[in-house]
Write a protein that holds these residues in place. Sequence first.
Motif, PDB file in Angstrom:
ATOM      1  N   TYR A 250     -11.482  -3.305  34.337  1.00 18.91           N
ATOM      2  CA  TYR A 250     -10.658  -3.636  35.497  1.00 18.91           C
ATOM      3  C   TYR A 250     -11.257  -4.842  36.204  1.00 18.91           C
ATOM      4  O   TYR A 250     -12.462  -4.860  36.506  1.00 18.91           O
TER       5      TYR A 250
ATOM      6  N   GLU B 154     -11.735 -11.712  43.573  1.00 18.14           N
ATOM      7  CA  GLU B 154     -10.915 -12.563  44.434  1.00 18.14           C
ATOM      8  C   GLU B 154     -10.598 -13.907  43.780  1.00 18.14           C
ATOM      9  O   GLU B 154      -9.572 -14.515  44.074  1.00 18.14           O
TER      10      GLU B 154
ATOM     11  N   GLY C 224      -5.093 -11.652  38.906  1.00 16.75           N
ATOM     12  CA  GLY C 224      -5.538 -10.285  39.100  1.00 16.75           C
ATOM     13  C   GLY C 224      -4.801  -9.580  40.219  1.00 16.75           C
ATOM     14  O   GLY C 224      -4.033 -10.202  40.965  1.00 16.75           O
ATOM     15  N   PRO C 225      -5.021  -8.266  40.367  1.00 21.64           N
ATOM     16  CA  PRO C 225      -5.885  -7.467  39.493  1.00 21.64           C
ATOM     17  C   PRO C 225      -5.251  -7.244  38.123  1.00 21.64           C
ATOM     18  O   PRO C 225      -4.038  -7.220  37.989  1.00 21.64           O
TER      19      PRO C 225
ATOM     20  N   TYR D 219     -14.766   0.380  35.446  1.00 22.70           N
ATOM     21  CA  TYR D 219     -14.808  -0.244  36.774  1.00 22.70           C
ATOM     22  C   TYR D 219     -16.019   0.313  37.500  1.00 22.70           C
ATOM     23  O   TYR D 219     -16.035   1.473  37.912  1.00 22.70           O
TER      24      TYR D 219
ATOM     25  N   ASP E  70     -10.644  -7.168  39.495  1.00 24.59           N
ATOM     26  CA  ASP E  70      -9.950  -7.479  40.750  1.00 24.59           C
ATOM     27  C   ASP E  70     -10.731  -8.496  41.572  1.00 24.59           C
ATOM     28  O   ASP E  70     -10.646  -8.512  42.806  1.00 24.59           O
TER      29      ASP E  70
ATOM     30  N   LYS F 233       0.096  -2.049  42.423  1.00 25.29           N
ATOM     31  CA  LYS F 233      -0.610  -3.330  42.353  1.00 25.29           C
ATOM     32  C   LYS F 233      -2.118  -3.170  42.500  1.00 25.29           C
ATOM     33  O   LYS F 233      -2.904  -3.794  41.778  1.00 25.29           O
ATOM     34  N   TRP F 234      -2.560  -2.324  43.428  1.00 23.67           N
ATOM     35  CA  TRP F 234      -3.995  -2.198  43.700  1.00 23.67           C
ATOM     36  C   TRP F 234      -4.533  -0.822  43.334  1.00 23.67           C
ATOM     37  O   TRP F 234      -5.607  -0.429  43.783  1.00 23.67           O
TER      38      TRP F 234
ATOM     39  N   ILE G 110      -6.233   1.551  40.655  1.00 20.36           N
ATOM     40  CA  ILE G 110      -7.121   1.297  39.518  1.00 20.36           C
ATOM     41  C   ILE G 110      -6.773   2.257  38.379  1.00 20.36           C
ATOM     42  O   ILE G 110      -6.879   3.472  38.534  1.00 20.36           O
TER      43      ILE G 110
END
Length: 525
Positions: A126, A130, A135-136, A230, A128, A205-206, A208
Motif C-alpha cells: 500500500y 504524499e 495514490g493511494p 502496510y 499513500d 479512497k482512503w 487500506i
Amino acid sequence: MLSSYTRLFRILFVIIFLKLLFLLALYVRTYDGLPKFKASMASKVHIFDEILVDRRDQPTWEQRLKWIREEVPSFPLEEMSEREKLSLKTPDCGPIPDMMNIDFHNTYWQRAINEKLNYFIYGAYYDDRETVAEGPLVRLLTMVNQHDDKSFKYPDIYCQLWMKDRAKPVIVPVSQHRVMWPFGHAPRRYYPTFLSCPLPEGDFKWEIPEMVSLVGRKCDRARNLLRVVYEPREDEPQNVTEKASKDPRFMVCVKTMDFPYEDKSWRLIEWLELMRLLGASKVVLYDGQMHPNMTRVVKDYVTNSPGFVELRPMSLGRGEPHAPPHFHHFAMASDGFNRILNEMIPYNDCFYRNMYKYDYVGVFDIDEVIMPLGNITKWSELVELSRRVPDDGDRIPADCKEWVSFCFRNVYYPRYPERPKVYRNLSSSFYMLQHVERVQRHCGRGDATKCLHDTRYAVGLHNHFTFFHTEKEACPAKSIPIEYAQMQHYREPDTKALLIDPVVDASIWRYQPELQARVEAGYRS
C-alpha cells in the motif's frame, strides 16, 4: 580304605557347603538389591522418556500463524481466518479465493494468467505517500514474461481489493505496468514489473485494503490472494518542527545471499558492525542459502540484536525449483542475466516494506560501503552535507531543492595478496580494516555507483540507482564529489590495469577501535 572314603566325603561336604553358602549370599544380595534395581530402572526409563518424547504443549493457533507468516510472507492466512469468522455472504462478482483456488508458485510466489502473459506475484504494498500523485494505490511486485517494449499494449487486467469486514471486493483496473529493466531482453526470461492499482474515488479512497487478487476479468474467482503490506512508522513526527529536529533514519537492503560453499561469516560481522557505526538502524538480508557459519552469524544477530538484522525468504521468480542449497545455487549461477533480473525483487520488496519507517534506503552488497570522508563519520552528517555541495559534473539543475537519491562514486579496494599487511598489529581476520590500498582512479559518475535513496520520492529501485521516482516532487539523483565521500568496493576491478600502483586510503581506520571491539565481541558470541 575307610579313612580314604571318610576324607573324600569330608571334602565333598565342604565343597557342597561352600556352594550352598555362596548361593545363600547371592540370594540375600539379590533380594536386598531388588528395590534399588527397580528404582534404578525406573529412573532410567524416566530419563529416556523425558529425552525422547517432546512433552511440550502444542503451539497455539496464534503462534502457528506467526510461523506461517515467516514461512510464506505474502500468504494472508490471518486475514482469511478473520473473514471466515464473519461468515460474509459470497458475492456474485469476484468471490474471494480459498486455499484450494490459489496457484502457488515456487514457494513464495503466486500466479495469474492473462491471455499470453504469465504474472508471478511476489508481494503487494500500500502506497499513500504524499508525493505520489496517483495514490493511494496498491503496487504488485511481479515477474512477467514481457520486456520493456513501448510498442506492446498490455491487455486489460484488474485488481480485486479486499477491505476489512467487507464481503465484496473493490475492483479497479491496473493503471500501469512499470518494467524495471530497460536494458534489453532475451527469450524465456521474466522481467521485474510493478503493477499499479489506484484506489477509486469515493468511499474507499482512503481505506487500506487487507488483501489483493489479480484477475484477467473483473468478476473471475482469482487464482491468487496476497496480503497487502502496510507498515507505517509508529513514532511518526506530528509536525514540521518535530520532523526537522529528528535525525534521518537509515536502513540497508541486501540482495539474495547465495553463498552455500564460501564462508564469509568473518567478513559479514565486520560489514554489519560498520553499517551500524555509519548509522544504519536496520539491515535486511534475503536467504538464498548461506554457508552454515554465515547462517549462524545472521541468526545470532536476529536473536541478540532484534530489529537490526532481518532475514527474509526468497526464490527465483521464473520457477526454478527452490531446492536448497545445491540446486538453488546452480540455478542462480547458470544464467547470469536471469539472476540479475531476479535481483530487482528483493531490493524493491525491502524498500516498500520499510519506506514509512526510514528516511533513506541503501542497496548494497556485503563488500560495499558508502564511506564519508574528512571529519564526517555518519551518514546523517553526509546527507546534510550532500544537500549543500554541488552535483559532481553539474548535470542536475542548480535550483533543485530535493533529490531522489544521493549517489557516490565507486572505487575498488582489491586484495593485493602479494603485498604485506599495512596494519601489522591487527589480525588478518579484519578484512576491511586490513585492506586499505585502493586503485588510484575512481569510476565514472554512473559506473557501479551506490546511493542513499530518499523514501519520499523513490518508486522502483535498481542495484545502482532508481528506475522511477516522483519526478514532479524531486530532481534526479545527485552525484556527490569524491572529496566528500566515496563508495568503497572490496573486490577486484574488471579492468586489471587499474591494479597498478595502488594508493593507501585508510579512511576506515577512523572507526578502528570501536569496530574492532564490536567484531571481536561478535566472534565470541
